[in-house]
Design an enzyme around this catalytic site. Structure first.
Site, PDB file in Angstrom:
ATOM      1  N   HIS A   2       0.642   2.365   9.808  1.00  0.00           N
ATOM      2  CA  HIS A   2      -0.418   1.350   9.690  1.00  0.00           C
ATOM      3  C   HIS A   2      -0.088   0.112  10.515  1.00  0.00           C
ATOM      4  CE1 HIS A   2      -3.547   2.649   6.985  1.00  0.00           C
ATOM      5  NE2 HIS A   2      -2.676   3.074   6.090  1.00  0.00           N
ATOM      6  N   GLN A  26      -4.161  -3.407   5.836  1.00  0.00           N
ATOM      7  CA  GLN A  26      -5.142  -2.834   4.914  1.00  0.00           C
ATOM      8  C   GLN A  26      -5.815  -3.889   4.043  1.00  0.00           C
ATOM      9  OE1 GLN A  26      -2.251   0.434   3.618  1.00  0.00           O
ATOM     10  NE2 GLN A  26      -4.282   1.346   3.341  1.00  0.00           N
ATOM     11  N   GLY A  29       1.468   2.956  -1.679  1.00  0.00           N
ATOM     12  CA  GLY A  29       1.898   2.100  -0.578  1.00  0.00           C
ATOM     13  C   GLY A  29       0.716   1.322  -0.049  1.00  0.00           C
ATOM     14  N   CYS A  50      -5.350   7.891   1.885  1.00  0.00           N
ATOM     15  CA  CYS A  50      -5.191   6.503   2.299  1.00  0.00           C
ATOM     16  C   CYS A  50      -6.233   5.646   1.593  1.00  0.00           C
ATOM     17  CB  CYS A  50      -5.355   6.392   3.809  1.00  0.00           C
ATOM     18  SG  CYS A  50      -5.124   4.728   4.456  1.00  0.00           S
ATOM     19  N   LEU A  51      -5.782   4.511   1.102  1.00  0.00           N
ATOM     20  CA  LEU A  51      -6.701   3.595   0.417  1.00  0.00           C
ATOM     21  C   LEU A  51      -7.762   3.040   1.371  1.00  0.00           C
ATOM     22  CD1 LEU A  51      -4.139   1.688  -1.821  1.00  0.00           C
ATOM     23  CD2 LEU A  51      -5.699   3.534  -2.491  1.00  0.00           C
ATOM     24  N   HIS A  87       3.987   6.587   6.577  1.00  0.00           N
ATOM     25  CA  HIS A  87       2.546   6.310   6.529  1.00  0.00           C
ATOM     26  C   HIS A  87       2.295   4.813   6.681  1.00  0.00           C
ATOM     27  CE1 HIS A  87      -1.612   7.164   4.880  1.00  0.00           C
ATOM     28  NE2 HIS A  87      -1.521   5.863   4.654  1.00  0.00           N
ATOM     29  N   GLU A  88       3.052   3.990   5.932  1.00  0.00           N
ATOM     30  CA  GLU A  88       2.825   2.536   5.973  1.00  0.00           C
ATOM     31  C   GLU A  88       3.268   1.933   7.299  1.00  0.00           C
ATOM     32  OE1 GLU A  88       0.814   1.489   3.848  1.00  0.00           O
ATOM     33  OE2 GLU A  88       1.033   3.210   2.531  1.00  0.00           O
TER      34      GLU A  88
END
Length: 161
Positions: free
Chosen positions: A136, A51, A46, A90-91, A132-133
């Site tokens: 963000h 991000q 995701g 997480c990226l 999660h997204e």
């Protein structure tokens, strides 16, 4: 399409509430295309627009099942039920994972790239990815809500890694 730079915590864009998308045009399409390419290149499941440094309410999710790539603009979790506790990474937060408590099932409403309304019901891992997204987009990182956080770079390797 292009691979974009994934911003890292503590970049301030990760802590902002992202702006609603009001124009469904070629710029949005390019952003969605770039986000998908960036997510796949980074081997993520995701990615949210903040991000890649864009404070807009846009996400892409692909958990590797038959559903494939899901693009959602202005997503909102409208229903949730059940509970799961599991690992997340997480990226935008290199080397850290954490155990996060999330809803087991969610219903997410939003729009596709052309502005048509869409609704998705997700469970388990996909539900976790959507939560999660969406976090963000509200300036929340998994490290803010994790019950435990651990440095994956210090985790002992097992055979096959």
């Amino acid at each position: 399409m292009a691979i974009r730079l994934i911003v890292q915590d503590p970049d301030p864009v990760l802590r902002e509430r992202a702006a609603e998308v009001t124009k469904f045009n070629s710029n949005l399409h390019k952003l969605l295309n770039d986000m998908a390419e960036t997510m796949y290149d980074a081997e993520g499941v995701g990615l949210a627009a903040p991000q890649v440094g864009i404070s807009k309410r846009v996400i892409v999710v692909d958990v590797g099942d038959d559903t494939g790539l899901i693009e959602m603009v202005n997503p909102e979790i409208v229903e949730s039920s059940g509970e799961q506790l599991g690992p997340e990474g997480c990226l935008s937060i290199a080397k850290l994972n954490g155990d996060v408590r999330r809803a087991l099932h969610v219903k997410v409403k939003g729009f596709d790239r052309n502005g048509a309304p869409i609704e998705i019901e997700a469970s388990e891992f996909m539900a976790r990815a959507f939560q999660h997204e969406v976090d963000h987009l509200n300036g929340v990182l998994f490290t803010d809500i994790a019950e435990s956080i651990y440095d994956v770079s210090k985790r002992p390797r097992t055979d096959g890694e």
